[in-house]
Scaffold this motif. Sequence first.
Motif, PDB file in Angstrom:
ATOM      1  N   ARG A  93       0.823  -1.211   0.000  1.00 22.73           N
ATOM      2  CA  ARG A  93       0.000   0.000   0.000  1.00 22.73           C
ATOM      3  C   ARG A  93       0.854   1.256   0.000  1.00 22.73           C
ATOM      4  NH1 ARG A  93      -5.214  -1.320   1.698  1.00 22.73           N
ATOM      5  NH2 ARG A  93      -5.301  -3.501   2.298  1.00 22.73           N
ATOM      6  N   CYS A  94       0.377   2.266  -0.734  1.00 20.72           N
ATOM      7  CA  CYS A  94       1.040   3.560  -0.766  1.00 20.72           C
ATOM      8  C   CYS A  94      -0.010   4.645  -0.591  1.00 20.72           C
ATOM      9  CB  CYS A  94       1.735   3.774  -2.106  1.00 20.72           C
ATOM     10  SG  CYS A  94       3.191   2.746  -2.276  1.00 20.72           S
ATOM     11  N   GLY A  95       0.440   5.816  -0.171  1.00 18.81           N
ATOM     12  CA  GLY A  95      -0.477   6.940  -0.004  1.00 18.81           C
ATOM     13  C   GLY A  95      -0.776   7.621  -1.322  1.00 18.81           C
ATOM     14  N   ILE A  96      -0.051   7.251  -2.364  1.00 18.69           N
ATOM     15  CA  ILE A  96      -0.230   7.843  -3.687  1.00 18.69           C
ATOM     16  C   ILE A  96       0.237   6.790  -4.686  1.00 18.69           C
ATOM     17  CG2 ILE A  96       2.123   8.833  -3.848  1.00 18.69           C
ATOM     18  CD1 ILE A  96       0.743  11.408  -4.942  1.00 18.69           C
ATOM     19  N   HIS A  97      -0.244   6.848  -5.911  1.00 16.65           N
ATOM     20  CA  HIS A  97       0.269   5.932  -6.927  1.00 16.65           C
ATOM     21  C   HIS A  97       1.087   6.729  -7.943  1.00 16.65           C
ATOM     22  CE1 HIS A  97      -2.835   2.523  -6.061  1.00 16.65           C
ATOM     23  NE2 HIS A  97      -1.981   2.725  -5.081  1.00 16.65           N
ATOM     24  N   CYS A  98       2.408   6.606  -7.840  1.00 17.00           N
ATOM     25  CA  CYS A  98       3.315   7.326  -8.740  1.00 17.00           C
ATOM     26  C   CYS A  98       3.367   6.550 -10.050  1.00 17.00           C
ATOM     27  CB  CYS A  98       4.705   7.413  -8.119  1.00 17.00           C
ATOM     28  SG  CYS A  98       4.700   7.962  -6.405  1.00 17.00           S
ATOM     29  N   ARG A  99       3.153   7.243 -11.148  1.00 17.15           N
ATOM     30  CA  ARG A  99       3.032   6.549 -12.437  1.00 17.15           C
ATOM     31  C   ARG A  99       4.349   5.883 -12.855  1.00 17.15           C
ATOM     32  NH1 ARG A  99      -1.688   5.665 -11.797  1.00 17.15           N
ATOM     33  NH2 ARG A  99      -1.564   4.537 -13.767  1.00 17.15           N
ATOM     34  N   PHE A 100       5.474   6.337 -12.304  1.00 16.77           N
ATOM     35  CA  PHE A 100       6.788   5.830 -12.714  1.00 16.77           C
ATOM     36  C   PHE A 100       7.284   4.724 -11.787  1.00 16.77           C
ATOM     37  CE2 PHE A 100       6.882   9.566 -10.059  1.00 16.77           C
ATOM     38  CZ  PHE A 100       7.604   9.118  -8.967  1.00 16.77           C
ATOM     39  N   CYS A 101       6.444   4.288 -10.840  1.00 22.92           N
ATOM     40  CA  CYS A 101       6.905   3.358  -9.804  1.00 22.92           C
ATOM     41  C   CYS A 101       7.391   2.031 -10.393  1.00 22.92           C
ATOM     42  CB  CYS A 101       5.775   3.097  -8.826  1.00 22.92           C
ATOM     43  SG  CYS A 101       6.243   1.924  -7.552  1.00 22.92           S
ATOM     44  N   PHE A 102       8.560   1.578  -9.955  1.00 23.73           N
ATOM     45  CA  PHE A 102       9.094   0.319 -10.489  1.00 23.73           C
ATOM     46  C   PHE A 102       8.332  -0.890  -9.961  1.00 23.73           C
ATOM     47  CE2 PHE A 102      11.592  -1.745  -7.088  1.00 23.73           C
ATOM     48  CZ  PHE A 102      11.651  -0.733  -6.143  1.00 23.73           C
ATOM     49  N   GLY A 108       8.265  -1.027   0.667  1.00 23.57           N
ATOM     50  CA  GLY A 108       6.867  -1.443   0.453  1.00 23.57           C
ATOM     51  C   GLY A 108       6.544  -1.604  -1.013  1.00 23.57           C
ATOM     52  N   GLY A 109       5.449  -1.024  -1.373  1.00 24.45           N
ATOM     53  CA  GLY A 109       4.549  -0.038  -0.749  1.00 24.45           C
ATOM     54  C   GLY A 109       5.290   0.958   0.137  1.00 24.45           C
ATOM     55  N   ASP A 110       4.518   1.569   0.988  1.00 21.84           N
ATOM     56  CA  ASP A 110       5.085   2.558   1.898  1.00 21.84           C
ATOM     57  C   ASP A 110       4.924   2.066   3.327  1.00 21.84           C
ATOM     58  OD1 ASP A 110       5.564   4.906   3.474  1.00 21.84           O
ATOM     59  OD2 ASP A 110       5.329   6.070   1.633  1.00 21.84           O
ATOM     60  N   SER A 150       0.311  -4.955  -8.506  1.00 22.96           N
ATOM     61  CA  SER A 150      -1.123  -4.857  -8.229  1.00 22.96           C
ATOM     62  C   SER A 150      -1.408  -4.298  -6.835  1.00 22.96           C
ATOM     63  CB  SER A 150      -1.830  -6.206  -8.415  1.00 22.96           C
ATOM     64  OG  SER A 150      -1.407  -7.130  -7.451  1.00 22.96           O
ATOM     65  N   PHE A 151      -1.163  -2.996  -6.700  1.00 23.94           N
ATOM     66  CA  PHE A 151      -1.434  -2.305  -5.451  1.00 23.94           C
ATOM     67  C   PHE A 151      -2.937  -2.304  -5.165  1.00 23.94           C
ATOM     68  CE2 PHE A 151       2.636  -0.755  -6.449  1.00 23.94           C
ATOM     69  CZ  PHE A 151       3.156  -0.068  -5.370  1.00 23.94           C
ATOM     70  N   PRO A 152      -3.327  -2.590  -3.938  1.00 28.42           N
ATOM     71  CA  PRO A 152      -4.724  -2.344  -3.602  1.00 28.42           C
ATOM     72  C   PRO A 152      -4.902  -0.828  -3.411  1.00 28.42           C
ATOM     73  CG  PRO A 152      -3.598  -3.520  -1.829  1.00 28.42           C
ATOM     74  CD  PRO A 152      -2.570  -3.112  -2.832  1.00 28.42           C
ATOM     75  N   LEU A 168      13.282  10.129   2.812  1.00 29.05           N
ATOM     76  CA  LEU A 168      12.068  10.693   2.221  1.00 29.05           C
ATOM     77  C   LEU A 168      12.169  10.682   0.700  1.00 29.05           C
ATOM     78  CD1 LEU A 168      11.748  13.890   4.447  1.00 29.05           C
ATOM     79  CD2 LEU A 168      10.366  11.813   4.611  1.00 29.05           C
ATOM     80  N   HIS A 169      11.111  10.236   0.030  1.00 31.75           N
ATOM     81  CA  HIS A 169      11.080  10.270  -1.434  1.00 31.75           C
ATOM     82  C   HIS A 169      10.396  11.574  -1.865  1.00 31.75           C
ATOM     83  CE1 HIS A 169       9.568   8.178  -5.379  1.00 31.75           C
ATOM     84  NE2 HIS A 169      10.072   9.376  -5.588  1.00 31.75           N
ATOM     85  N   VAL A 170      11.183  12.467  -2.472  1.00 28.75           N
ATOM     86  CA  VAL A 170      10.656  13.771  -2.897  1.00 28.75           C
ATOM     87  C   VAL A 170      11.267  14.127  -4.250  1.00 28.75           C
ATOM     88  CG1 VAL A 170      12.344  14.875  -1.347  1.00 28.75           C
ATOM     89  CG2 VAL A 170      10.475  16.233  -2.243  1.00 28.75           C
TER      90      VAL A 170
HETATM   91  S1  SF4 Z   1       6.375   2.580  -3.793  1.00 28.37           S
HETATM   92 FE1  SF4 Z   1       7.036   4.732  -3.760  1.00 28.37          FE
HETATM   93  S2  SF4 Z   1       7.223   5.279  -5.932  1.00 28.37           S
HETATM   94 FE2  SF4 Z   1       5.958   3.428  -5.808  1.00 28.37          FE
HETATM   95  S3  SF4 Z   1       3.841   4.176  -5.787  1.00 28.37           S
HETATM   96 FE3  SF4 Z   1       4.525   3.870  -3.679  1.00 28.37          FE
HETATM   97  S4  SF4 Z   1       5.253   5.903  -3.047  1.00 28.37           S
HETATM   98 FE4  SF4 Z   1       5.163   5.915  -5.265  1.00 28.37          FE
END
Ligand code: SF4
Length: 352
Positions: A124-133, A175-177, A138-140, A240-242
Motif C-alpha cells: 500500500r502507498c499513499g499515492i500511486h506514482c506513475r513511474f513506480c518500479f 513497500g509499498g510505503d 497490483s497495489f490495492p 524521504l522520497h521527494v
Molecule cells: S512505492 Fe514509492 S514510488 Fe511506488 S507508488 Fe509507492 S510511493 Fe510511489
Amino acid sequence: MNNKIKYNDLKTPVSIEENRSPLWEKIFAEAVRDPEELCRRLEISDENVDLNPTFSMLVPEPFLQRIKPKDPLDPLLLQVLPRKEESVLIPGFTTDPVGEDGHLSPEGTLSKYHGRSLIVTGKRCGIHCRFCFRRHLSFPGTKKTDIPVCFAIDPERIAARFMADPTIHEAILSGGDPLMLSDRQLQDLISHLDEVPSIKRIRIHTRMPIIIPQRLTENLLRFLGNNKRYGRTAKMIVVLHVNHPNELDSGVSRSIENLIDSGGILLSQTVLLQNVNDNLPILSELFERLIDLGVIPYYLHQLDRVAGATHFEVSTKKGGDLITKLRTRLPGYAVPRYVREISGEPGKVVLK
Ligand code: SF4
C-alpha cells in the motif's frame, strides 16, 4: 461537501490518542481515485488520459492541493495522472525491472545487499506514482473503503530470521510505503527488530510525510525518533522520497521539521523524471530546500525501466551533465549520488 475534512488549517503533528481513527487514514480514504474527477477538479482536458488504468490512480487531497489548476504540465500532476502513453510497449521496459520477482523470503524479506535486508511491509502507498518500479505488483487502494488495515508480515518471524543471521546489521523497511502501516503495527515491527542484537540500524523509505504530512502524528514521531531518548538500541534513519520543490509546501516542511526535532537521521531520494525535474534550476532548488530543512540529499535515481513509464526516462548523459552542473552550484553535501539499480548487482551502481 461540508463533511469533508479541511486541510488548509491543519497543524501537524496530530495527536492520535484523541482520535480513534487517525486523520491521515480519513484523508487516504477520501483520495481521488477517478481520473475523470481529477481532470474535472483541475479543469484540464482528459483527451490524453487513460480513464481506466490498469495501475489505478490514487491522489490524496493534500497532494492535490499543491497541483496548479488548468495546467496539464504541472510537474506534480504529471507524476500521478494516468496517460494513454502508459500502454505503449517499448522493448527494454519490463514489469520487473530490478529483478525482484521470486526473491522474497516467506517472511517478506529480500536480502540482495551485503549486511542489509529489505522488508516489504505491504503493497500500500499513499499515492500511486506513475513511474513506480513496483507498479505491476497490483497495489490495492482502488476503493474508498480500502483503508490500510492488513498487515501481511509477521514481526516475530522476521526478527527470528535476523536472529539466525547476525551478518545483517541494517533492516530496511520498504513497500509499498511502510508508513501505511498503523502506528501499532509499525511500533510492533520496530520493537521486534530492536530486540535483535546484530541490527544496528533501522531504515525507513517513505513518501508519506510528503504526500500526507498528517501521517507524522505525535505518536509516530515518538518512536521514529532518536534511539536513546526513546530507549531503543538501533539507530533510526528515515529516507524521504521527494521529486520536486513544489512538493515541499508549508505543511510538509512543518512535518519534516517535527521529524528532525524527534532526532532521527533524515535523508532524501529523488527519481530523475522527464518534464518533472530534469533541469538545473528545479534540482538546485529542491536540494537546497531539503538542506535548509535539515535533510541530506542522498540519491538521485535513474528511472527503473518499468513498462508504462517510458515517457519519464531521461538519458544518463543528461543526468550526468546535470550532476556536474549541480556540483558547480551547490556545496558538495547538497549534491546526491546519481545511481541506478541494475538487476543482479550487489548494490546500486553509482553513475556519477
Ligand atoms: S512505492 Fe514509492 S514510488 Fe511506488 S507508488 Fe509507492 S510511493 Fe510511489
